[in-house]
Design a protein around this motif. Structure first.
Motif, PDB file in Angstrom:
ATOM      1  N   PRO A  12      81.768  29.809  49.677  1.00  0.00           N
ATOM      2  CA  PRO A  12      82.094  28.483  50.199  1.00  0.00           C
ATOM      3  C   PRO A  12      83.321  27.902  49.491  1.00  0.00           C
ATOM      4  N   LEU A  13      84.029  27.022  50.198  1.00  0.00           N
ATOM      5  CA  LEU A  13      85.237  26.371  49.678  1.00  0.00           C
ATOM      6  C   LEU A  13      86.328  27.388  49.353  1.00  0.00           C
ATOM      7  N   SER A  14      86.320  28.522  50.062  1.00  0.00           N
ATOM      8  CA  SER A  14      87.319  29.557  49.792  1.00  0.00           C
ATOM      9  C   SER A  14      88.741  29.092  50.096  1.00  0.00           C
ATOM     10  N   ALA A  15      88.881  28.016  50.865  1.00  0.00           N
ATOM     11  CA  ALA A  15      90.206  27.465  51.146  1.00  0.00           C
ATOM     12  C   ALA A  15      90.786  26.741  49.937  1.00  0.00           C
ATOM     13  N   HIS A  16      89.959  26.560  48.904  1.00  0.00           N
ATOM     14  CA  HIS A  16      90.403  25.826  47.714  1.00  0.00           C
ATOM     15  C   HIS A  16      90.126  26.633  46.441  1.00  0.00           C
ATOM     16  N   PRO A  17      90.708  27.837  46.329  1.00  0.00           N
ATOM     17  CA  PRO A  17      90.456  28.646  45.130  1.00  0.00           C
ATOM     18  C   PRO A  17      91.130  28.036  43.902  1.00  0.00           C
ATOM     19  N   LEU A  18      90.390  27.940  42.822  1.00  0.00           N
ATOM     20  CA  LEU A  18      90.967  27.481  41.560  1.00  0.00           C
ATOM     21  C   LEU A  18      91.382  28.683  40.713  1.00  0.00           C
ATOM     22  N   PHE A 175      76.574  19.487  52.763  1.00  0.00           N
ATOM     23  CA  PHE A 175      77.125  20.659  53.432  1.00  0.00           C
ATOM     24  C   PHE A 175      78.164  20.263  54.482  1.00  0.00           C
ATOM     25  N   ALA A 176      77.953  19.120  55.146  1.00  0.00           N
ATOM     26  CA  ALA A 176      78.940  18.633  56.106  1.00  0.00           C
ATOM     27  C   ALA A 176      80.243  18.287  55.393  1.00  0.00           C
ATOM     28  N   ALA A 177      80.142  17.691  54.208  1.00  0.00           N
ATOM     29  CA  ALA A 177      81.334  17.361  53.423  1.00  0.00           C
ATOM     30  C   ALA A 177      82.060  18.635  52.994  1.00  0.00           C
ATOM     31  N   ILE A 178      81.301  19.660  52.613  1.00  0.00           N
ATOM     32  CA  ILE A 178      81.908  20.935  52.222  1.00  0.00           C
ATOM     33  C   ILE A 178      82.633  21.568  53.405  1.00  0.00           C
TER      34      ILE A 178
END
Length: 339
Positions: A12-18, A175-178
């Motif tokens: 999840p959140l793979s569009a925002h890798p740190l 989950f909707a926010a994610i």
């Protein structure tokens, strides 16, 4: 997004890798940059160590996905500046916050209080979503909710049972926010038009449904009606909502205009309208959209109507509109608009 769908996602959140690293010291340093200093000790399978951290920040909270590849012991001590809500998507973890110990797994999350000493062991295969909440922001909302100052930090029960109905609803909101963050529609550099409300709902939802040191005060007010909203303050709230349907309203903003506490506002709307203030706001926005769709030319754009009525997501607007009026917005527009 359905919880089971999110749980099955590899990342999840793979569009925002740190970062992604196999270097233990690098992982410790970079995670500390977003959270706090901590000890990080891999277990016997340390050769499998591979830390992945996806992160996106909002105004008062951040959303995170974190995994380590192997068992790790994490000792941050007291978090001080923030609360950390941890939802395992896979695997298990042993979490201690103060004297409380949580055997965390899918369906059994944990929350770390900032004023209690913390240590954790994430077992091999553990992958987590983490919602980091600014301590000061949560404290302000708790005071607004109660309508009085709090001398000490709110302390949550570290055990977060996601099977409880209220927390199931809160989890769906998270989950909707994610999903919004993953699609670039909220958090990060592209803040959602309703970002403040989105974050407020996540923090207030957790404050309302997770047992804490203020739960008794919240329940007592609801049972006795001691915080019931006077009619003139209710009228102020209603007038403010109706006059600002297209604006990104927050519960705190409505309460401020009505000059009452968040709790009084919630109880007043429940008593008079049998809904929450935000449900009332959504209902008024849908009614306004219904009026516009019946009044405008049939070639008018539905997304423009949604925006004018205060909806920023066309898909959710269409679903809510059909549930309320039994047809799609476009069907209403074609049937009711003037020639």
């Amino acid at each position: 997004m359905d919880p089971s769908t999110l749980t099955n996602l590899a990342e999840p959140l793979s569009a925002h890798p740190l970062f992604k690293t196999q270097d233990i010291d690098d992982a410790r340093h970079r995670v500390a940059g977003k959270f706090c200093a901590h000890d990080l000790t891999p277990g016997p399978q340390h050769r499998r160590f591979e830390a992945r951290h996806n992160h996106v920040a909002g105004q008062s909270l951040s959303l995170n996905y974190l995994s380590y590849g192997c068992e790790v012991a994490i000792n941050p001590g007291e978090l001080d500046r923030f609360y950390l809500i941890q939802l395992p998507l896979a695997g298990t973890a042993a979490v201690r916050n103060g004297k409380a110990e949580v055997a965390a797994g899918v369906g059994q999350a944990s929350v770390l209080n900032p004023t209690r000493d913390t240590c954790m062991t994430w077992h091999q295969g553990c992958r987590k979503l983490l919602m980091q909440v600014d301590r000061a922001a949560l404290h302000r909302l708790a005071e607004d909710l109660l309508g009085r100052p709090l001398g000490e930090a709110v302390l949550f029960d570290p055990h977060v049972d996601l099977r409880r109905p209220g927390l199931q609803r809160w989890q769906k909101s998270l989950f909707a926010a994610i999903s919004l963050a993953q699609n670039g529609a909220a958090f990060g550099t592209q803040m959602h038009p309703h970002q403040a409300r989105l974050e407020e709902e996540l923090i207030l939802g957790f404050l309302t449904h997770q047992p804490s040191s203020i739960s008794h005060s919240l329940q007592q007010g609801a049972h006795t009606g001691q915080d019931l909203l006077p009619s003139f303050q209710l009228r102020r709230a209603v007038d403010y909502i109706r006059s600002n349907l297209a604006e990104p309203l927050t519960l705190a903003g409505i309460a401020s205009e009505a000059r009452c506490s968040l709790r009084s506002l919630q109880l007043g709307f429940k008593a008079h309208f049998n809904c929450t203030p935000m449900q009332y706001l959504t209902r008024e926005r849908l009614n306004h959209a219904h009026y516009l769709l019946q009044s405008l030319p049939s070639d008018h754009r539905v997304n423009a109507v949604a925006f004018d009525a205060g909806f920023s997501h066309l898909g959710r607007f269409s679903i809510a509109y059909r549930a309320a009026f039994g047809q799609s917005p476009r069907e209403t527009l074609r049937q009711g608009g003037p020639a």
